[in-house]
Design a protein around this motif. Structure first.
Motif, PDB file in Angstrom:
ATOM      1  N   MET A  63     130.195  79.569 -13.736  1.00 33.06           N
ATOM      2  CA  MET A  63     129.486  78.974 -13.277  1.00 33.06           C
ATOM      3  C   MET A  63     129.689  78.986 -11.357  1.00 33.06           C
ATOM      4  O   MET A  63     130.614  80.233 -11.723  1.00 33.06           O
ATOM      5  N   THR A  64     128.285  78.268 -11.036  1.00 30.13           N
ATOM      6  CA  THR A  64     129.040  79.614  -9.574  1.00 30.13           C
ATOM      7  C   THR A  64     128.826  78.986  -8.831  1.00 30.13           C
ATOM      8  O   THR A  64     128.944  79.511  -7.552  1.00 30.13           O
ATOM      9  N   GLN A  65     128.273  78.206  -8.462  1.00 27.88           N
ATOM     10  CA  GLN A  65     128.276  76.601  -7.209  1.00 27.88           C
ATOM     11  C   GLN A  65     128.565  75.453  -7.495  1.00 27.88           C
ATOM     12  O   GLN A  65     129.105  74.736  -8.088  1.00 27.88           O
ATOM     13  N   GLN A  66     128.991  74.993  -6.044  1.00 31.33           N
ATOM     14  CA  GLN A  66     129.771  73.490  -6.086  1.00 31.33           C
ATOM     15  C   GLN A  66     130.746  73.775  -6.998  1.00 31.33           C
ATOM     16  O   GLN A  66     131.318  73.331  -7.815  1.00 31.33           O
ATOM     17  N   ARG A  67     131.323  72.727  -5.096  1.00 28.01           N
ATOM     18  CA  ARG A  67     132.837  71.892  -5.548  1.00 28.01           C
ATOM     19  C   ARG A  67     133.089  70.820  -6.469  1.00 28.01           C
ATOM     20  O   ARG A  67     132.825  70.236  -5.775  1.00 28.01           O
ATOM     21  N   ASP A  68     134.869  70.730  -6.277  1.00 28.05           N
ATOM     22  CA  ASP A  68     135.499  69.247  -6.952  1.00 28.05           C
ATOM     23  C   ASP A  68     135.058  68.852  -7.714  1.00 28.05           C
ATOM     24  O   ASP A  68     135.340  67.720  -8.427  1.00 28.05           O
ATOM     25  N   SER A  69     133.881  69.414  -8.886  1.00 25.37           N
ATOM     26  CA  SER A  69     133.353  68.657  -9.868  1.00 25.37           C
ATOM     27  C   SER A  69     134.101  68.379 -11.019  1.00 25.37           C
ATOM     28  O   SER A  69     133.802  67.530 -12.096  1.00 25.37           O
ATOM     29  N   PHE A  70     134.314  70.367 -11.077  1.00 25.37           N
ATOM     30  CA  PHE A  70     135.271  70.397 -12.212  1.00 25.37           C
ATOM     31  C   PHE A  70     136.358  70.899 -11.935  1.00 25.37           C
ATOM     32  O   PHE A  70     136.826  72.093 -11.236  1.00 25.37           O
ATOM     33  N   GLU A 121     146.004  66.305 -15.337  1.00 20.86           N
ATOM     34  CA  GLU A 121     144.378  65.717 -15.167  1.00 20.86           C
ATOM     35  C   GLU A 121     143.501  67.298 -15.418  1.00 20.86           C
ATOM     36  O   GLU A 121     142.835  68.158 -14.466  1.00 20.86           O
ATOM     37  N   ALA A 122     141.798  66.692 -15.540  1.00 17.66           N
ATOM     38  CA  ALA A 122     141.332  67.721 -16.003  1.00 17.66           C
ATOM     39  C   ALA A 122     139.500  67.328 -16.337  1.00 17.66           C
ATOM     40  O   ALA A 122     139.626  66.010 -16.720  1.00 17.66           O
ATOM     41  N   VAL A 123     139.197  68.100 -15.478  1.00 18.06           N
ATOM     42  CA  VAL A 123     137.323  67.644 -15.854  1.00 18.06           C
ATOM     43  C   VAL A 123     136.804  68.748 -16.064  1.00 18.06           C
ATOM     44  O   VAL A 123     136.330  70.226 -15.247  1.00 18.06           O
ATOM     45  N   PHE A 124     136.149  68.959 -17.450  1.00 21.02           N
ATOM     46  CA  PHE A 124     135.445  70.211 -17.999  1.00 21.02           C
ATOM     47  C   PHE A 124     133.612  69.848 -18.307  1.00 21.02           C
ATOM     48  O   PHE A 124     133.546  68.748 -18.746  1.00 21.02           O
ATOM     49  N   PHE A 125     133.068  71.076 -18.728  1.00 17.42           N
ATOM     50  CA  PHE A 125     131.706  70.487 -18.847  1.00 17.42           C
ATOM     51  C   PHE A 125     131.637  71.146 -20.461  1.00 17.42           C
ATOM     52  O   PHE A 125     132.116  72.270 -20.330  1.00 17.42           O
ATOM     53  N   MET A 126     131.441  70.580 -20.903  1.00 14.51           N
ATOM     54  CA  MET A 126     130.480  70.881 -23.413  1.00 14.51           C
ATOM     55  C   MET A 126     129.161  71.330 -22.783  1.00 14.51           C
ATOM     56  O   MET A 126     128.624  70.008 -22.887  1.00 14.51           O
ATOM     57  N   PRO A 127     128.399  72.097 -23.062  1.00 11.50           N
ATOM     58  CA  PRO A 127     127.048  72.005 -23.203  1.00 11.50           C
ATOM     59  C   PRO A 127     126.992  71.898 -24.533  1.00 11.50           C
ATOM     60  O   PRO A 127     127.611  71.889 -25.978  1.00 11.50           O
ATOM     61  N   TYR A 128     125.348  71.550 -24.671  1.00  7.90           N
ATOM     62  CA  TYR A 128     124.929  71.720 -26.531  1.00  7.90           C
ATOM     63  C   TYR A 128     123.534  72.039 -26.429  1.00  7.90           C
ATOM     64  O   TYR A 128     122.585  71.997 -25.606  1.00  7.90           O
ATOM     65  N   GLU A 129     122.953  72.361 -27.481  1.00  8.22           N
ATOM     66  CA  GLU A 129     122.257  72.982 -28.122  1.00  8.22           C
ATOM     67  C   GLU A 129     120.635  71.728 -27.709  1.00  8.22           C
ATOM     68  O   GLU A 129     121.425  70.622 -28.690  1.00  8.22           O
TER      69      GLU A 129
END
Length: 236
Positions: free
Chosen positions: A25-32, A228-236
Motif C-alpha cells: 500500500m502507498t496511500q491513505q492513512r488510518d484505514s489500516f 486491535e487490528a484492521v487489515f485487508f485480505m484481497p480475493y480473486e
C-alpha cells in the motif's frame, strides 16, 4: 465502497521457494493498523505499539539509522506443509520491503501456492464473532513480530508457531467489502475484505537456525494484550 491506491509485485519466497504474492500500500492513512501492548522477556512492563499505514518508524541497526516509511504487504507462506496467507506491515528501505514488523498469517482452508484466495473462501473463514486460535495448523493464525523493546530492528520476525505451546486468539469484529486500485500496468482494481479484529496471545522468540527451513521452537514467549487490528485480505 472505499478505494485505496497501491501497487503489486510478484516475488519468490526465500524460505519455501514457492511463488509469493506481495501487495504494498502507498496511500491513505488510518484505514489500516495494528495497535497492541507487548512485553518481551527482558522487560517488566508492557509497551504500547501503534503501526499505522502511512506513519514512519525509527530504526537503528547495523544497516542504517533513520526513519522508515511503514507500508503494507500480503504474501503466501508454507510452514510445515500448511499454507498461510500473510497480511502485515513492514518498513521500506531503499525501495525494498523488509520482513514484517507485525502481521498475521492465516491457515485458510483451500489456499493454493501462488494464488490469492477466492471471495467464497474468505467469506467462509472471516465472519463477525469468529475466534481464531493462535498456533500452527489449519484454521489457525500465526502472529509475527519483529520487535525488541528498546531496539526494534531484527532481520527475521518472532512467530507464534515457534512456541511449543501456542496460546492466544484473534476475534473478528467486523468484515466489510473494500476495493483497492493497484499500481500495475495496465491498472487494475482488486476487491477484498477490510477486517476489524481484536487479539491477544504469545509469540515465540526467534533464534537463528542452521537451516532457513528449520523452525526455531522455544518456550520463551513475547506476550501481547489489548490488541486491535484492521487489515485487508484481497480475493480473486
Amino acid at each position: 465502497m472505499k478505494k485505496l491506491m497501491l501497487f503489486l509485485a510478484i516475488l519468490s519466497c526465500t524460505t519455501c521457494q514457492e511463488p509469493t504474492l506481495e501487495v504494498r500500500m502507498t496511500q491513505q492513512r488510518d484505514s489500516f493498523y495494528f495497535r497492541f501492548e507487548v512485553k518481551d522477556t527482558i522487560s517488566e512492563d508492557y509497551q504500547y505499539v501503534d503501526y499505522t499505514l502511512g506513519d514512519s518508524i525509527w530504526i537503528s541497526d547495523r544497516f542504517d539509522t533513520a526513519y522508515h516509511y511503514i507500508t503494507w504487504h500480503n504474501q503466501l507462506e508454507n510452514i510445515n506443509s500448511t499454507h498461510y496467507f500473510q497480511t502485515g506491515v513492514s518498513e521500506v528501505r531503499s525501495f525494498s520491503v523488509s520482513e514484517p514488523l507485525f502481521g498475521f498469517g492465516f491457515a485458510i482452508p483451500g489456499l493454493e501456492p501462488g494464488k490469492i484466495p477466492s471471495e467464497a473462501i474468505l467469506e467462509d473463514f472471516f465472519y463477525p464473532g469468529r475466534s481464531i486460535p493462535f498456533g500452527l495448523g489449519p484454521e489457525k493464525v500465526n502472529t509475527l513480530l519483529r520487535l525488541q523493546i528498546g531496539n526494534p530492528a531484527f532481520g527475521l520476525p518472532s512467530q507464534t508457531v515457534f512456541l511449543y505451546e501456542p496460546y492466544g486468539e484473534l476475534v473478528i469484529q467486523e468484515v466489510e467489502d473494500y476495493e483497492m486500485q493497484y499500481r500495475t500496468w495496465p491498472e487494475e482494481v482488486r476487491r477484498g475484505k477490510r477486517i476489524t479484529s481484536t487479539f491477544e496471545g504469545g509469540i515465540g522468540v526467534y533464534e537463528p537456525q542452521p537451516s532457513v527451513d528449520a523452525i526455531s521452537y522455544t518456550d520463551v514467549a513475547i506476550d501481547l494484550r489489548n490488541g486491535e487490528a484492521v487489515f485487508f485480505m484481497p480475493y480473486e
